[in-house]
Design an enzyme around this catalytic site. Structure first.
Site, short mmCIF file in Angstrom:
data_model
loop_
_atom_site.label_atom_id
_atom_site.label_comp_id
_atom_site.label_asym_id
_atom_site.label_seq_id
_atom_site.Cartn_x
_atom_site.Cartn_y
_atom_site.Cartn_z
N GLY A 91 64.94 -23.60 52.14
CA GLY A 91 66.17 -24.37 52.18
C GLY A 91 66.90 -24.36 53.51
N HIS A 98 71.97 -18.32 60.20
CA HIS A 98 73.31 -18.36 59.58
C HIS A 98 73.25 -17.76 58.20
CE1 HIS A 98 71.24 -22.14 58.64
NE2 HIS A 98 71.89 -22.15 57.48
P1 5GP Z 1 70.99 -24.31 55.47
O1 5GP Z 1 70.66 -25.48 54.59
O2 5GP Z 1 70.28 -24.42 56.81
O3 5GP Z 1 70.83 -22.97 54.85
O4 5GP Z 1 72.54 -24.42 55.76
C1 5GP Z 1 73.07 -25.27 56.71
C2 5GP Z 1 74.51 -25.51 56.33
O5 5GP Z 1 75.18 -26.02 57.44
C3 5GP Z 1 74.68 -26.50 55.19
O6 5GP Z 1 75.35 -25.87 54.12
C4 5GP Z 1 75.49 -27.64 55.82
O7 5GP Z 1 76.45 -28.17 54.95
C5 5GP Z 1 76.12 -26.96 57.02
N1 5GP Z 1 76.35 -27.82 58.16
C6 5GP Z 1 75.45 -28.67 58.73
N2 5GP Z 1 76.00 -29.27 59.80
C7 5GP Z 1 77.26 -28.78 59.91
C8 5GP Z 1 78.32 -29.03 60.83
O8 5GP Z 1 78.22 -29.82 61.78
N3 5GP Z 1 79.48 -28.36 60.62
C9 5GP Z 1 79.64 -27.46 59.60
N4 5GP Z 1 80.82 -26.86 59.49
N5 5GP Z 1 78.65 -27.20 58.71
C10 5GP Z 1 77.49 -27.86 58.87
#
Ligand code: 5GP
Ligand code: ZN
Length: 112
Positions: A91, A98
């Site tokens: 995911g 992060h």
């Molecule tokens: P992953 O899916 O990689 O575990 O989580 C990435 C997260 O980053 C997602 O929950 C998405 O909503 C968040 N996200 C993606 N782009 C941005 C952004 O430009 N700003 C912020 N604040 N969150 C972001």
């Protein structure tokens, strides 16, 4: 390198920042999956937890203590989830390490 979280860390892209220290930044997720949904990142670019080495141990520990501190400040210490999605199949959509700090609703187990 075109990394959205590096851009947030450098201030080039805006985010709702809720915690910052020398090495770590935490900000609100743009698309929250819970009433509290914070992303905690190292300021330096690391692709994922799998890309970390022994040298990153202190940083990784500091991210966890920062998470606990943030949870306390947001009054969600009693129940929160801290999770990292490592790799696309798990995911991960942003290739900058992060941790998601999620709270404010009942969490399911196992996660989907
Ligand atoms: P992953 O899916 O990689 O575990 O989580 C990435 C997260 O980053 C997602 O929950 C998405 O909503 C968040 N996200 C993606 N782009 C941005 C952004 O430009 N700003 C912020 N604040 N969150 C972001
Ligand atoms: Zn990055």
């Amino acid at each position: 390198m075109d990394c959205i979280f590096c851009k947030i860390a450098s201030g080039e892209t805006e985010a709702s920042i809720i915690y910052e220290d020398e090495d770590i930044l935490a900000f609100k997720d743009l698309n929250p999956q819970a009433p509290t949904h914070i992303l905690i990142i190292p300021k330096k670019h690391i692709e994922s937890l799998s890309a970390c080495s022994q040298e990153d141990s202190a940083l990784l520990g500091n991210i966890q203590t920062a998470a606990a501190k943030i949870a306390k400040e947001l009054n969600v210490s009693e129940a929160f989830r801290l999770v990292t999605n490592n790799g696309a199949k798990a995911g991960q959509s942003v290739k900058h390490l992060h941790y998601h700090l999620l709270a404010g609703r009942r969490m399911m187990w196992p996660p989907g």
